[in-house]
Design a protein around this motif. Structure first.
Motif, PDB file in Angstrom:
ATOM      1  N   GLY A  83      -0.049   3.903   1.121  1.00 46.14           N
ATOM      2  CA  GLY A  83      -0.494   4.692   2.274  1.00 46.14           C
ATOM      3  C   GLY A  83       0.496   4.610   3.416  1.00 46.14           C
ATOM      4  O   GLY A  83       1.703   4.638   3.224  1.00 46.14           O
ATOM      5  N   ARG A  84      -0.024   4.462   4.609  1.00 47.10           N
ATOM      6  CA  ARG A  84       0.812   4.404   5.806  1.00 47.10           C
ATOM      7  C   ARG A  84       1.672   3.147   5.788  1.00 47.10           C
ATOM      8  O   ARG A  84       1.175   2.052   5.611  1.00 47.10           O
ATOM      9  CB  ARG A  84      -0.087   4.403   7.036  1.00 47.10           C
ATOM     10  CG  ARG A  84       0.685   4.453   8.330  1.00 47.10           C
ATOM     11  CD  ARG A  84      -0.263   4.280   9.528  1.00 47.10           C
ATOM     12  NE  ARG A  84       0.343   4.371  10.818  1.00 47.10           N
ATOM     13  CZ  ARG A  84       1.275   3.582  11.307  1.00 47.10           C
ATOM     14  NH1 ARG A  84       1.793   2.633  10.583  1.00 47.10           N
ATOM     15  NH2 ARG A  84       1.723   3.731  12.540  1.00 47.10           N
ATOM     16  N   PRO A  85       2.993   3.306   6.020  1.00 50.37           N
ATOM     17  CA  PRO A  85       3.866   2.132   6.058  1.00 50.37           C
ATOM     18  C   PRO A  85       3.555   1.264   7.283  1.00 50.37           C
ATOM     19  O   PRO A  85       3.104   1.765   8.314  1.00 50.37           O
ATOM     20  CB  PRO A  85       5.272   2.708   6.162  1.00 50.37           C
ATOM     21  CG  PRO A  85       5.146   4.178   5.999  1.00 50.37           C
ATOM     22  CD  PRO A  85       3.716   4.548   6.156  1.00 50.37           C
ATOM     23  N   ASP A  86       3.819  -0.021   7.163  1.00 55.62           N
ATOM     24  CA  ASP A  86       3.613  -0.926   8.294  1.00 55.62           C
ATOM     25  C   ASP A  86       4.692  -0.688   9.352  1.00 55.62           C
ATOM     26  O   ASP A  86       5.692  -0.023   9.107  1.00 55.62           O
ATOM     27  CB  ASP A  86       3.616  -2.381   7.812  1.00 55.62           C
ATOM     28  CG  ASP A  86       4.933  -2.765   7.181  1.00 55.62           C
ATOM     29  OD1 ASP A  86       5.802  -3.263   7.920  1.00 55.62           O
ATOM     30  OD2 ASP A  86       5.106  -2.553   5.967  1.00 55.62           O
ATOM     31  N   ASP A  87       4.475  -1.265  10.532  1.00 52.85           N
ATOM     32  CA  ASP A  87       5.385  -1.044  11.659  1.00 52.85           C
ATOM     33  C   ASP A  87       6.800  -1.541  11.367  1.00 52.85           C
ATOM     34  O   ASP A  87       7.774  -0.898  11.771  1.00 52.85           O
ATOM     35  CB  ASP A  87       4.849  -1.714  12.928  1.00 52.85           C
ATOM     36  CG  ASP A  87       3.606  -1.005  13.467  1.00 52.85           C
ATOM     37  OD1 ASP A  87       3.398   0.177  13.116  1.00 52.85           O
ATOM     38  OD2 ASP A  87       2.858  -1.633  14.241  1.00 52.85           O
TER      39      ASP A  87
ATOM     40  N   LEU B  17       8.558   0.981   9.197  1.00 61.80           N
ATOM     41  CA  LEU B  17       8.916   2.161   9.993  1.00 61.80           C
ATOM     42  C   LEU B  17      10.132   1.878  10.875  1.00 61.80           C
ATOM     43  O   LEU B  17      11.015   2.722  11.008  1.00 61.80           O
ATOM     44  CB  LEU B  17       7.734   2.605  10.853  1.00 61.80           C
ATOM     45  CG  LEU B  17       6.547   3.197  10.088  1.00 61.80           C
ATOM     46  CD1 LEU B  17       5.369   3.429  11.031  1.00 61.80           C
ATOM     47  CD2 LEU B  17       6.953   4.480   9.397  1.00 61.80           C
TER      48      LEU B  17
ATOM     49  N   SER C  35       0.825  -1.196   0.000  1.00 62.93           N
ATOM     50  CA  SER C  35       0.000   0.000   0.000  1.00 62.93           C
ATOM     51  C   SER C  35       0.864   1.253   0.000  1.00 62.93           C
ATOM     52  O   SER C  35       1.796   1.356   0.788  1.00 62.93           O
ATOM     53  CB  SER C  35      -0.898  -0.011   1.238  1.00 62.93           C
ATOM     54  OG  SER C  35      -1.447   1.254   1.450  1.00 62.93           O
TER      55      SER C  35
END
Length: 155
Positions: A9-13, A16, A7
Motif C-alpha cells: 500500500g502506501r509507502p512509509d515516510d 518516500l 505493505s
C-alpha cells in the motif's frame, strides 16, 4: 533492528524521502550530463549512445532497446556520430548479415572526456570514505538487480 516496508500500500515516510532524494540525484545528474555532452558538441542522446558503444559494439535494435527509443532514431544518432568520426558500422562477427555500431578510438576518447567532466557525482563521492562508497555501490546494485536492470558490463 532494521525494518523494510512490507505493505504494497502506501509507502512509509522514510521510503518516500529516499525516493525523493533519488529523484533529485537523477535530475541533477541528467542536467549536468546534458551540459557535459553539449561541451563536447553532442546531444544527450548522442552522448548516451556513444557511452554504450564504448562498452561493446551493438546492433541498432539492441541500442534502441537500451535507449528505450525507436531503431530509426538510433540510426539517425549513429549517422551523426559516424559523420564526426566517433562511431562506425561494421559487420557483426557472429552474423555478417547484421551491422553493429562501434565507438572509434576518437569516440572512446570523447566519451572518456565526457565522463571525466561530470563533477556532480565525483565531488560529493570524494567526501565519502572508501567503505561508504562501497556500501552505496552495493545498495545501488541491489536496487538495480532487484528490477533486473543492472547495466551489462557494469556488474
Amino acid at each position: 533492528m532494521a525494518t523494510t516496508p512490507s505493505s504494497p500500500g502506501r509507502p512509509d515516510d522514510l521510503t518516500l524521502e529516499v525516493v525523493g532524494l533519488i529523484g533529485s540525484v537523477v535530475a541533477r545528474y541528467h542536467e549536468e550530463y546534458e551540459e557535459a555532452a553539449a561541451g563536447h558538441d553532442l546531444t544527450g542522446a548522442q552522448a548516451r549512445l556513444l557511452s554504450l558503444l564504448c562498452l561493446e559494439p551493438l546492433p541498432m535494435r539492441k541500442l534502441a532497446h537500451r535507449l528505450k527509443c525507436e531503431p530509426s532514431n538510433v540510426t539517425g544518432i549513429v549517422d551523426r556520430l559516424e559523420s564526426r568520426g566517433l562511431a562506425e558500422r561494421r559487420p557483426d562477427p557472429a552474423d555478417r548479415r547484421v551491422k553493429v555500431a562501434a565507438a572509434t578510438r576518437e569516440g572512446r576518447r570523447v566519451a572518456r572526456g565526457l565522463r571525466e567532466s561530470l563533477r556532480f557525482a565525483r565531488e560529493p563521492l570524494a567526501a565519502l570514505t572508501d567503505e561508504e562508497r562501497r556500501s552505496l555501490r552495493d545498495i545501488l546494485r541491489t536496487m538495480l538487480d532487484t528490477e533486473g536492470t543492472v547495466p551489462e558490463g557494469r556488474e
